[in-house]
Design a protein around this motif. Structure first.
Motif, short mmCIF file in Angstrom:
data_model
loop_
_atom_site.label_atom_id
_atom_site.label_comp_id
_atom_site.label_asym_id
_atom_site.label_seq_id
_atom_site.Cartn_x
_atom_site.Cartn_y
_atom_site.Cartn_z
N MET A 121 0.85 -1.19 0.00
CA MET A 121 0.00 0.00 0.00
C MET A 121 0.89 1.24 0.00
SD MET A 121 -2.84 -1.45 2.69
CE MET A 121 -4.17 -0.39 2.12
N LYS A 122 1.47 1.51 -1.15
CA LYS A 122 2.52 2.52 -1.24
C LYS A 122 2.03 3.93 -0.98
CE LYS A 122 5.22 -0.31 -4.43
NZ LYS A 122 5.81 -0.45 -5.79
N GLU A 123 0.73 4.18 -1.20
CA GLU A 123 0.20 5.53 -1.01
C GLU A 123 -0.20 5.80 0.44
OE1 GLU A 123 -2.98 6.29 -3.66
OE2 GLU A 123 -1.86 5.76 -5.46
N ASN A 124 -0.22 4.78 1.25
CA ASN A 124 -0.77 4.90 2.60
C ASN A 124 0.31 5.20 3.64
OD1 ASN A 124 -2.36 2.87 0.92
ND2 ASN A 124 -3.84 3.37 2.52
N ARG A 125 -0.08 5.95 4.66
CA ARG A 125 0.78 6.08 5.84
C ARG A 125 0.70 4.77 6.62
NH1 ARG A 125 -2.12 10.36 9.00
NH2 ARG A 125 -3.86 9.57 7.78
N VAL A 126 1.84 4.25 7.03
CA VAL A 126 1.89 3.01 7.79
C VAL A 126 2.61 3.29 9.10
CG1 VAL A 126 2.70 0.62 7.87
CG2 VAL A 126 1.87 1.59 5.71
N TYR A 127 1.93 3.00 10.19
CA TYR A 127 2.51 3.15 11.52
C TYR A 127 2.77 1.75 12.09
CZ TYR A 127 0.58 7.90 11.22
OH TYR A 127 0.27 9.18 10.82
N GLU A 128 4.01 1.50 12.47
CA GLU A 128 4.41 0.19 12.99
C GLU A 128 4.67 0.32 14.49
OE1 GLU A 128 7.81 -3.23 12.00
OE2 GLU A 128 7.73 -1.35 10.87
N LEU A 129 3.89 -0.43 15.30
CA LEU A 129 3.94 -0.23 16.74
C LEU A 129 4.39 -1.49 17.48
CD1 LEU A 129 1.92 2.04 15.69
CD2 LEU A 129 0.97 1.98 18.00
N PRO A 130 5.20 -1.32 18.54
CA PRO A 130 5.50 -2.42 19.44
C PRO A 130 4.40 -2.55 20.48
CG PRO A 130 6.65 -0.48 20.19
CD PRO A 130 5.88 -0.09 18.94
N TRP A 131 4.43 -3.61 21.27
CA TRP A 131 3.50 -3.72 22.40
C TRP A 131 3.62 -2.47 23.27
CZ3 TRP A 131 4.42 -9.46 24.25
CH2 TRP A 131 3.66 -10.31 23.44
N TRP A 132 2.49 -1.92 23.66
CA TRP A 132 2.34 -0.73 24.48
C TRP A 132 2.69 0.55 23.72
CZ3 TRP A 132 -0.70 -2.63 27.79
CH2 TRP A 132 -0.44 -3.85 28.44
N GLY A 133 2.95 0.43 22.42
CA GLY A 133 3.15 1.63 21.62
C GLY A 133 1.83 2.32 21.32
N GLN A 134 1.89 3.59 20.96
CA GLN A 134 0.66 4.32 20.68
C GLN A 134 0.89 5.37 19.62
OE1 GLN A 134 0.32 6.41 24.71
NE2 GLN A 134 -0.31 8.06 23.32
N VAL A 135 -0.18 5.74 18.92
CA VAL A 135 -0.17 6.84 17.98
C VAL A 135 -1.52 7.54 18.09
CG1 VAL A 135 -1.02 5.39 16.07
CG2 VAL A 135 0.25 7.49 15.56
#
Length: 325
Positions: A146-160
């Motif tokens: 999904m090249k057009e999309n913003r991708v957020y990669e989170l660890p356990w307990w991570g947040q955005v």
């Protein structure tokens, strides 16, 4: 470079061996299951509301672990799977709403990479250019897809935080695999969807958090989730794909364990999922639902805290405690 392999909090909770898989498949041939019981479709579907809503909380069950959630003006889809088949098995019931019937999506939440939770054709066909929130280790693959999309990669307990909604990635007990060589090279977990509340609204009965559990066996981490997030209103919890328990026990909860997990996290309303769409294990839709209701009554829990949805059914409300006093 050697890939990182992820683990559960309980290090003994590992994927079953190939020998275990063969043993289970031999057992399956001896079982005869009645698959005729269906959850059914909602008699009235609310596409018009979903396409115009800007302020209400809505929760719509598409099927399996796929929900369309609207909160604070955002349209969110969890684990999008509109696939007609899963492996060699045909889908048991049609999705509650088709891809054409849902509005443009702002956020996609992925709990992990298994095919029944991450269907690539479904990801690509969703309307809009949604941000995609994924577990640690899955970001590179999703960015390629999904090249057009913003991708957020989170660890356990991570947040955005996106808009006025915070998304927290929390632990689960599971595993991942899509190919012969990528076992546990990306993580797995659930999501807390938490609306930021102005101080003036804190006393009102407005949903503050939704917990989407993803896919998980029962583990002590549910208690920690409940301790860290003490204001969970709705818990979307898996109750299916648990039989045989000797094989599925570390990765999927029984209905009884799902209720215990619901109690552990201290949520107010239980919404079951992960049943009724695909034949992934040896339990049936009727068995999962029957065991859930039997345990609910055995514990003498109030029915107003249990919300059973039809496929395509939409809950739409500002929370009013549903007369549970």
């Amino acid at each position: 470079m050697k890939k990182k392999r992820y683990q559960n909090l309980d290090l003994t909770a590992r994927p079953a061996t190939f020998g275990d898989l063969l043993k289970w498949q031999k057992e399956r041939f001896k079982k005869q299951k009645d698959m005729s019981f269906m959850i059914g479709q909602a008699p009235q579907k609310q596409q018009a509301l979903l396409h115009t809503n800007q302020d209400k909380l809505t929760i719509t069950w598409i099927g399996h672990s796929t929900f369309l959630i609207q909160l604070a003006g955002l349209t969110i889809v969890t684990d999008p799977v509109w696939a007609n088949r899963m492996g060699v098995s045909k889908r048991l019931e049609e999705p509650g709403l088709s891809l054409d019937e849902i509005p443009p999506v702002d956020i996609i939440l992925l709990s992990h990479s298994h095919y029944d939770h991450m269907d690539i054709p479904s990801l690509k066909k969703l309307k809009g250019i949604p941000a995609v929130l994924v577990p640690e280790g899955l970001g590179a693959k999703v960015r390629k897809l999904m090249k057009e999309n913003r991708v957020y990669e989170l660890p356990w307990w991570g947040q955005v935080r996106i808009g006025s909604v915070e998304f927290h990635f929390v632990p689960a007990q599971h595993w991942t695999k899509r190919t012969l060589t990528d076992t546990n090279t990306s993580h797995w977990g659930g999501w807390i969807i938490q609306r930021y509340m102005e101080p003036s609204t804190e006393a009102l009965h407005i949903p503050k958090s939704i917990y989407f559990a993803g896919d998980s066996g029962y583990f002590q981490g549910f208690r920690e989730i409940g301790e860290r997030f003490s204001d969970i209103t709705y818990a979307l919890m898996p109750i299916g794909a648990y039989e045989p328990e000797w094989f599925m026990g570390t990765q999927h909860m029984t209905p009884e364990e799902a209720i215990q997990a619901f109690v552990d996290i201290g949520a107010e309303v239980f919404i079951p999922m992960h049943y009724g769409a695909f034949y992934l294990a040896d339990d049936t839709t009727e068995e999962a639902l029957g065991r859930l209701l039997t345990e609910w009554r055995h514990r003498e829990l109030d029915d107003c805290h249990l919300q059973l949805l039809k496929h395509g059914e939409t809950l739409s409300f500002v929370y009013s405690e549903k007369n549970c006093n």
